[in-house]
Scaffold this motif. Structure first.
Motif, PDB file in Angstrom:
ATOM      1  N   ARG A 117      -1.649   3.233  -2.230  1.00  0.00           N
ATOM      2  CA  ARG A 117      -2.045   4.482  -2.022  1.00  0.00           C
ATOM      3  C   ARG A 117      -1.045   5.579  -1.849  1.00  0.00           C
ATOM      4  NH1 ARG A 117      -6.001   2.713   3.241  1.00  0.00           N
ATOM      5  NH2 ARG A 117      -7.576   1.230   2.096  1.00  0.00           N
TER       6      ARG A 117
ATOM      7  N   GLN B  40      -6.595   3.329  -6.218  1.00  0.00           N
ATOM      8  CA  GLN B  40      -6.701   3.658  -4.705  1.00  0.00           C
ATOM      9  C   GLN B  40      -5.510   4.873  -4.552  1.00  0.00           C
ATOM     10  OE1 GLN B  40      -7.104   0.479  -2.293  1.00  0.00           O
ATOM     11  NE2 GLN B  40      -8.286  -0.634  -3.497  1.00  0.00           N
TER      12      GLN B  40
ATOM     13  N   THR C 101      -3.710   7.810  -3.577  1.00  0.00           N
ATOM     14  CA  THR C 101      -3.957   9.136  -2.963  1.00  0.00           C
ATOM     15  C   THR C 101      -2.961  10.165  -2.965  1.00  0.00           C
ATOM     16  OG1 THR C 101      -3.548   8.526  -0.586  1.00  0.00           O
ATOM     17  CG2 THR C 101      -5.738   8.508  -1.637  1.00  0.00           C
TER      18      THR C 101
ATOM     19  N   GLN D 222       0.668  -1.083  -0.003  1.00  0.00           N
ATOM     20  CA  GLN D 222       0.176   0.162  -0.049  1.00  0.00           C
ATOM     21  C   GLN D 222       0.844   1.353   0.057  1.00  0.00           C
ATOM     22  OE1 GLN D 222      -2.846  -0.150   3.424  1.00  0.00           O
ATOM     23  NE2 GLN D 222      -3.685  -2.067   2.531  1.00  0.00           N
TER      24      GLN D 222
END
Length: 911
Positions: A831, A852, A854, A808
């Motif tokens: 992310r 996903q 960000t 992630q």
């Protein structure tokens, strides 16, 4: 004028106002020629101004003057000696004045015998008749109104053995008056045949030859001695090195005596004494409700453990008494009192270093005593030398015809009486000097104790002083002991703290404290007080406060009112060794959950900290090795039965053994060293329940073996050490619960393939090392969610990175990567992707697969454009895209608009 064919002489005896005596005037011949007068001296009482070089009594007495403020340093003996010196000065000046205006010697020649006196004819006077004719006298009035006796002789010779005044014979005398003169008796006495000038000469010669020197110079010697005594008495007030200290002391003493704070402090002391007496009479039921009088709170017991540390006592051993304020101290008076405390502190430090004032006072007293002995010894021998009659042999027979003269000194009796008076006064003066010496050496004047003041007041901490400070206080006590008592108030730290407390409460009101409350990162109400003289009372009225920070408050006191703060769970003491009352301690013991203590020396840690049985988190920041005593260390933590987190930031060389006291329930241990090498870690083996362990900046070169025994360890942080190799990493396979390994900020060159055995790792931090490549074994950790290899020397990202399907967060900032493998974008759960400060030339279009994502960092690369597929990253917004502005402008307009949309809008609308 010739009368009866023979020379006649008119002699008049009178007193002229202002003349010091009846002086002989030269004989006046009958021819009427007026003789010249002898130059007279300054008349008495005429008011003539003093001539050059003369001085008045007031001018000389000024040598004995001091500043009026110095009178408090003049004991009774110094004052008495000053008055005696003035009396001696008056005696000396009076004797000198009398000698200047009245002193004279009158001499007569000693004739061979009465029988041959008529036949005696001195040489050079052969023409003078030796027979004394019959003398006629008549009483008349001269022009001044004085009675005159006109004496007519049948010869030109005159006998000036008694003072006479010569007058001119009146030309209008009648024959009847002349006949009446002839009927008078002839003068009696012995004829000397000396004229007036010869008598003046003889008188002056015999004044210097026949009189003892002491008779002539006694007034001047007495004046000189008196001036020396005056100067000696006050020299310590004039000497520059002592004058400044004395002046400063007197100034401070006067301000302390008149300060409103002195009156308030002493009056509150009296009030406290009366209140304590009242409490003893009325009993414990009259105490406030928040004050506990039970033995459980005031004495050691199982429920309320008392401090076992030597010298520690709770300030609540006495009941808390609400003492009404006797006076109101305004802000101006408070500031002046604060300044006085500071002045007294500095003056004490300056004066206590030397004893110059004491030594100088002793020396001047010794000088005065030696002067008294000297004066008494030589003066007593000359008392009998002063006499009225003297025999003079001036050896001027060739000028007068006589060899021996009988002289009288008219001031002899007066000088003798004055000398006896002077000796009497100097004896009294000397005995007082001896008493002063006795007082100086009878008690140690270089030490001064405030014991009596401590007994009479509540200021039991007034220190004893020494050297010149002590001597000055002893001198003040001879004037008035009340000065020292009031001065002692400004030597007491308790008094100073009370003043600070009053001033502090006036300044920090409840409303002002409310304005300083803020919310911290945990959304808790927090109050931070910095560098105050104490803790304002209004703080404990903030009942909804969650966090209280006290920093650099050396005199912090926590009263029983803290029990009102029911929401308080976190307390910070930064260089603030707070003292607590018994009731306050009981409240903190039961309610406090988190405590931060920052200190310089381990001895500064309040002893009550080790007794907070319900404490969950303890943060200790400071030197745990006492600088004054190496035997002093961290106290036992055995009473901290519920402690879960222990954070120690210090300079340890070994893990304190006391930490094992909390081993059964401790879940997190953090040790931040200041660069001191941590050598002994055997104590870690006993921390079986520790889930998080941080050993930062401990100069570790390898992973400690003691860590491999911590079977419950979940997170290990070895940041900022000196680790070069991690071959021991294979031993982590026994730590089945280890999910986070942080080896950042070290000197690791390679990651061993054995890392693949630590299968449960979810976070791996290798940033700020010296890695040049990433081994394939790293990408076999299927549970890995976070990989941080920033700021290394990595140039290639292996294609095996696509195997990390659960990844992630990937941080590769600050490396040398130039190409991004397409397999990277198979990690669709990413992310955070930080790729800044590399050598990347293009961003693959497959970046759009990271739905996903960000946060994307691309700043500091060699990109010339951004792919339009960034618009497919629906979670990515402009705030999360770190890139140069010109690159952002290369995106299509619709992509830029999508990135500029606020991600929170849909959620807000939904709510």
């Amino acid at each position: 004028m010739l009368l009866s064919g023979s020379a006649r002489l008119s002699i008049t005896c009178c007193r002229v106002p202002g003349w010091r005596s009846e002086v002989p005037i030269a004989a006046v011949p009958a021819s009427g020629a007026r003789p010249s007068r002898v130059p007279r001296e300054r008349p008495e009482g005429t008011g003539w101004p003093p001539g050059p070089g003369m001085f008045t009594l007031a001018e000389v007495a000024s040598l004995n003057d001091i500043q009026p403020t110095y009178r408090i340093l003049k004991p009774w003996w110094d004052v008495f000696m000053d008055y005696l010196a003035v009396v001696m000065l008056m005696v000396a000046i009076f004797a000198g004045t009398m000698q200047l205006t009245k002193d004279q010697v009158v001499c007569l020649p000693v004739l061979p015998s009465p029988v041959n006196s008529k036949a005696h004819t001195p040489p050079g006077n052969a023409d003078v008749t030796t027979d004394i004719p019959k003398m006629d006298t008549a009483t008349n009035q001269d022009q001044d109104g004085w009675a005159t006796n006109d004496i007519s002789f049948g010869t030109s010779a005159v006998t000036p053995d008694i003072p006479l005044r010569a007058t001119y014979p009146r030309t209008d005398f009648t024959v009847q008056n002349q006949e009446a003169k002839k009927e008078k008796k002839d003068p009696t006495g012995r004829k000397t045949n000396l004229d007036f000038q010869q008598y003046v000469f003889i008188n002056q010669m015999c004044y210097h030859l026949a009189l003892p020197w002491y008779s002539k110079y006694f007034p001047y010697l007495a004046l000189i001695h008196t001036i020396i005594l005056m100067v000696s008495s006050n020299f310590w007030f004039k000497y520059p090195k002592t004058c400044s200290k004395v002046e400063h002391f007197v100034s401070i003493l006067g301000k302390c005596f008149e300060s409103p704070w002195t009156t308030k402090a002493l009056s509150e002391t009296a009030c406290e004494d009366s209140e304590e007496n009242k409490q003893r009479i009325t009993g414990a039921q009259t105490l406030p409700k928040h004050v506990s009088t039970s033995s459980d709170e005031g004495s050691p017991s199982a429920s309320t453990p008392m401090i076992s540390k030597t010298g520690f006592k709770f300030s609540a051993e006495k009941p808390v008494i609400e003492v009404p304020s006797m006076t109101i101290l305004d802000k101006k008076d408070g500031e002046q009192a604060k300044a006085l405390f500071e002045k007294v502190r500095k003056f004490r430090a300056h004066v206590e270093d030397s004893d110059l004032i004491y030594k100088l006072y002793v020396v001047q007293t010794v000088i005065k005593t030696a002067k008294f002995i000297f004066i008494l010894c030589y003066t007593a021998n000359f008392v009998n030398a002063i006499s009225f009659e003297h025999v003079c042999k001036p050896k001027v027979e060739h000028l007068t015809g006589y060899e021996v003269f009988e002289c009288t000194h008219n001031m002899a009796y007066m000088l003798k009486k004055l000398l006896i008076s002077y000796i009497s006064i100097i004896c009294v003066y000397g005995f007082i000097c001896l008493y002063t010496l006795f007082w100086l050496f009878r008690i140690p004047l270089k030490e001064y104790s405030f014991e009596k003041v401590r007994e009479e007041s509540s200021f039991s901490d007034i220190p004893d002083v020494k050297n010149d400070f002590a001597f000055l206080l002893h001198m003040v006590d001879q004037y008035d002991q009340l000065y020292s008592k009031r001065f002692g108030v400004f030597l007491s730290e308790v008094s100073e703290n009370k003043l600070r407390e009053i001033s502090l409460n006036h300044e920090w009101t409840f409303e002002k404290l409310r304005q300083h409350i803020s919310r911290n990162a945990q959304d808790k109400q927090e109050l931070h007080l910095f560098m105050l003289s104490g803790v304002p009372d209004a703080v404990f009225d903030l009942t909804d406060l969650d966090v209280l920070k006290l920093e650099l408050i050396p005199e912090a006191k926590i009263p029983a009112k803290i029990s009102q703060m029911t929401n308080l769970q976190e307390l910070h003491l930064c260089h603030c060794p707070a003292k607590v009352e018994q009731t306050a301690f009981s409240f903190l013991r039961d309610h406090l959950r988190c405590l931060h203590v920052k200190f310089t020396d381990v001895a500064e840690i309040p002893a009550w900290v080790y007794l907070l049985k319900n404490l969950r988190e303890l943060y200790l920041i400071g030197n745990l090795n006492s600088e004054n005593n190496k035997m002093i260390g961290l106290e036992s933590l055995r009473e901290l039965r519920h402690l879960k987190i222990l954070h120690v930031k210090s300079n340890l060389t070994k893990v304190p053994s006391n930490i094992t006291d909390v081993a059964p329930h401790l879940t997190k241990l953090v040790i931040h060293n200041d660069g001191t090498k941590l050598l002994v870690l055997n104590s870690l083996k006993k921390m079986m329940n520790v889930a998080e362990l941080e050993l930062q900046n401990c100069e570790l070169e390898r992973i400690p073996h003691a860590i491999f025994s911590l079977s419950n360890l979940q997170e290990l942080d070895l940041k900022s050490n000196n680790i070069r190799t991690i071959e021991e990493i294979i031993s982590f396979q026994h730590l089945k619960r280890l999910t986070c390994l942080k080896l950042w900020h070290n000197k690791i060159v390679t990651i061993p393939p054995s890392i693949t055995h630590v299968k449960n790792l979810e976070s791996l931090y290798f940033s700020n090392n010296k890695l040049e490549s990433l081994p394939v074994a790293v990408f076999s950790l299927q549970k890995l969610r976070c990989l941080d290899v920033s700021y290394n020397n990595i140039s290639l990202i292996p294609i095996e990175i696509g195997l990390l399907q659960n990844l992630q967060h990937l941080h590769i900032t600050g490396n040398k990567v130039d190409i991004l493998p397409k397999q990277l974008f198979k990690c669709v759960k990413l992310r955070t992707l930080n790729l800044g400060q590399n050598c990347i030339t293009s961003l693959p279009e497959k970046v759009g697969q990271l739905s996903q994502l960000t946060q994307l960092e691309l700043k500091g690369n060699c990109l010339d454009r951004l792919p339009a597929q960034l618009g497919q990253c629906r979670m990515l917004k402009k705030s999360g895209l770190v890139v140069e502005d010109h690159l952002f402008d290369t995106l299509p307009l619709e992509v830029k608009e999508a990135l500029n949309q606020d991600i929170n809008i849909p959620f807000a609308n939904g709510i």
